[in-house]
Design an enzyme around this catalytic site. Structure first.
Site, PDB file in Angstrom:
ATOM      1  N   ASP A  81       0.844  -1.195   0.000  1.00 40.91           N
ATOM      2  CA  ASP A  81       0.000   0.000   0.000  1.00 40.91           C
ATOM      3  C   ASP A  81       0.887   1.256   0.000  1.00 40.91           C
ATOM      4  O   ASP A  81       1.807   1.360   0.815  1.00 40.91           O
ATOM      5  CB  ASP A  81      -0.868  -0.043   1.271  1.00 40.91           C
ATOM      6  CG  ASP A  81      -1.945   1.024   1.305  1.00 40.91           C
ATOM      7  OD1 ASP A  81      -2.431   1.431   0.230  1.00 40.91           O
ATOM      8  OD2 ASP A  81      -2.329   1.432   2.428  1.00 40.91           O
ATOM      9  N   ASP A 103       2.819   5.006  -5.433  1.00 39.78           N
ATOM     10  CA  ASP A 103       2.123   6.276  -5.209  1.00 39.78           C
ATOM     11  C   ASP A 103       3.082   7.423  -5.498  1.00 39.78           C
ATOM     12  O   ASP A 103       3.807   7.882  -4.620  1.00 39.78           O
ATOM     13  CB  ASP A 103       1.595   6.365  -3.781  1.00 39.78           C
ATOM     14  CG  ASP A 103       0.797   7.651  -3.562  1.00 39.78           C
ATOM     15  OD1 ASP A 103       0.747   8.482  -4.491  1.00 39.78           O
ATOM     16  OD2 ASP A 103       0.245   7.819  -2.464  1.00 39.78           O
ATOM     17  N   HIS A 210      -9.343   4.960  -2.165  1.00 39.22           N
ATOM     18  CA  HIS A 210      -8.625   5.020  -0.887  1.00 39.22           C
ATOM     19  C   HIS A 210      -9.462   5.815   0.108  1.00 39.22           C
ATOM     20  O   HIS A 210     -10.470   6.420  -0.241  1.00 39.22           O
ATOM     21  CB  HIS A 210      -7.265   5.706  -1.088  1.00 39.22           C
ATOM     22  CG  HIS A 210      -6.244   4.814  -1.720  1.00 39.22           C
ATOM     23  ND1 HIS A 210      -5.117   4.399  -1.060  1.00 39.22           N
ATOM     24  CD2 HIS A 210      -6.199   4.247  -2.942  1.00 39.22           C
ATOM     25  CE1 HIS A 210      -4.422   3.612  -1.856  1.00 39.22           C
ATOM     26  NE2 HIS A 210      -5.050   3.503  -3.014  1.00 39.22           N
ATOM     27  N   GLY A 211      -9.000   5.814   1.352  1.00 33.89           N
ATOM     28  CA  GLY A 211      -9.635   6.664   2.366  1.00 33.89           C
ATOM     29  C   GLY A 211     -11.107   6.369   2.543  1.00 33.89           C
ATOM     30  O   GLY A 211     -11.923   7.276   2.645  1.00 33.89           O
ATOM     31  N   SER A 213     -12.742   4.530   4.993  1.00 28.55           N
ATOM     32  CA  SER A 213     -13.306   4.175   6.302  1.00 28.55           C
ATOM     33  C   SER A 213     -14.552   4.998   6.582  1.00 28.55           C
ATOM     34  O   SER A 213     -14.667   6.150   6.153  1.00 28.55           O
ATOM     35  CB  SER A 213     -12.269   4.413   7.407  1.00 28.55           C
ATOM     36  OG  SER A 213     -11.375   3.323   7.469  1.00 28.55           O
TER      37      SER A 213
END
Ligand code: G3H
Ligand code: 13P
Ligand code: ZN
Length: 315
Positions: A81, A103, A210-211, A213
């Site tokens: 990741d 990334d 992503h991100g 939650s």
């Protein structure tokens, strides 16, 4: 069984999203496998650079290899990741990871392409698949810090060119999410309009969110009631996962929510058992709660109950 993310994406595209969960230790590993078997879901294990160096990079590999034997029915990918070029090359050479994320999204467009392409060439030569990011999420990543004002949504017009010039296998898009527990202040939310434009230009191409939650408010309240101080924490509405999946999001990254489970379990346990000093009862409690959390997420992602159909596709 370890498979590439590419195979999981082929099974899921347009129908559901695969949960990509970060792990750092034994208890998370056991809870993750248990939760995915209980919910009969394929999944992706994500290891960040920080997770690799938390103990030693070989420790998580060893745990995953053991879990693969303990849970022989499990079907999963092992993914780096938010790698930089050096960590991607290290994971590619390890022969263990089935997928890496480079990334380089904080670089200008052409530089992002140049770095990403080098990783793709090295990975594909070893049969490993690559995720890369275009646009910039807000929040904190290991080697990049971006405040909300500087977060850049992915430009749909650049997406096709980025994929064509790099040869990546999946694209992480910035559509309004950010890392951590404080995603939205005020009325911001997901930009489904941007996602739909990206999918138009990249039909059938796996996208990654992503991100993702959800930062459940009941979890935050329990943490705060047990002595925590998470004020104003807010996440992504999990009922939106299926809509995102229909628009091409095939991998949904979740780390913070798992950390909240850990925080709640430990704060409540020590509040309620001040006399306790044995690490196993609380470890067992956490593994059980983590497994429940994972199974619940897989239901929301639509990946629950898909294990058999993925196995048939792989056969
Ligand atoms: O995107 C970041 C992930 O939540 C991993 O976090 O770098 O602290 O392990 P970490
Ligand atoms: P969260 O912080 O929303 O869990 O995002 C995790 C993530 O994107 C890992 O790459
Ligand atoms: Zn991320």
């Amino acid at each position: 069984m370890i498979v590439t993310t590419k195979k999981l994406f082929a099974a899921a595209y347009g129908k559901y999203a695969i949960g990509a969960y970060n792990i750092n230790n034994l208890e998370q590993t056991m809870g993750l496998f248990r939760g995915c078997i209980d919910s009969q879901a394929p999944f992706i294990i994500q290891i960040s650079k920080g997770a690799r160096s938390y103990t030693h990079k070989l420790m998580l590999e060893g745990l995953i290899r053991a879990a693969d034997q303990v849970f022989p029915e499990a079907v999963f990918a092992v993914h780096l990741d938010h790698g930089d070029e050096a960590s991607c090359i290290d994971c590619i050479n390890s022969g263990f990871y089935s997928s890496v994320m480079i990334d380089a999204s904080s670089n200008p467009f052409d530089k992002n392409i140049e770095i990403t392409k080098r990783v793709v060439d090295a990975a594909h030569a070893r049969g490993i698949v690559v995720e890369a990011e275009l646009g910039m999420l807000g929040g904190v990543e290991e080697h990049v810090q971006v405040d909300e004002a500087n977060a850049l949504l992915t430009d749909p017009n650049q997406a096709r060119e980025f994929v064509d010039r790099t040869g990546i296998d999946s694209l992480a898009v910035a559509i309004g999410t950010s890392h951590g527990a404080y995603k939205f202040s005020g009325t911001q939310g997901l930009h489904f309009d941007v996602l739909a434009e990206i999918q138009k230009r990249l039909p059938d191409f796996p996208l990654v969110m992503h991100g993702s939650s959800s930062v459940p408010q009941d979890e935050v309240e329990r943490i705060n009631a047990a002595g925590g101080k998470l004020l104003g924490a807010k996440g992504v509405d999990a009922t939106q996962f299926k809509r995102a999946a229909e628009l091409g999001v095939t991998k949904i990254n979740i780390d913070t929510d798992g950390r909240l489970v850990w925080t709640r379990v430990h704060r409540e346990y020590f509040r309620d058992h001040p006399e306790e000093f044995d690490l196993r009862p609380i470890g067992k409690l956490f593994m059980g709660e983590y497994a429940k959390f994972i199974a619940g997420k897989n239901e929301k992602l639509g990946s629950a109950g898909q294990l058999e159909s993925v196995k048939k596709m792989l056969a």
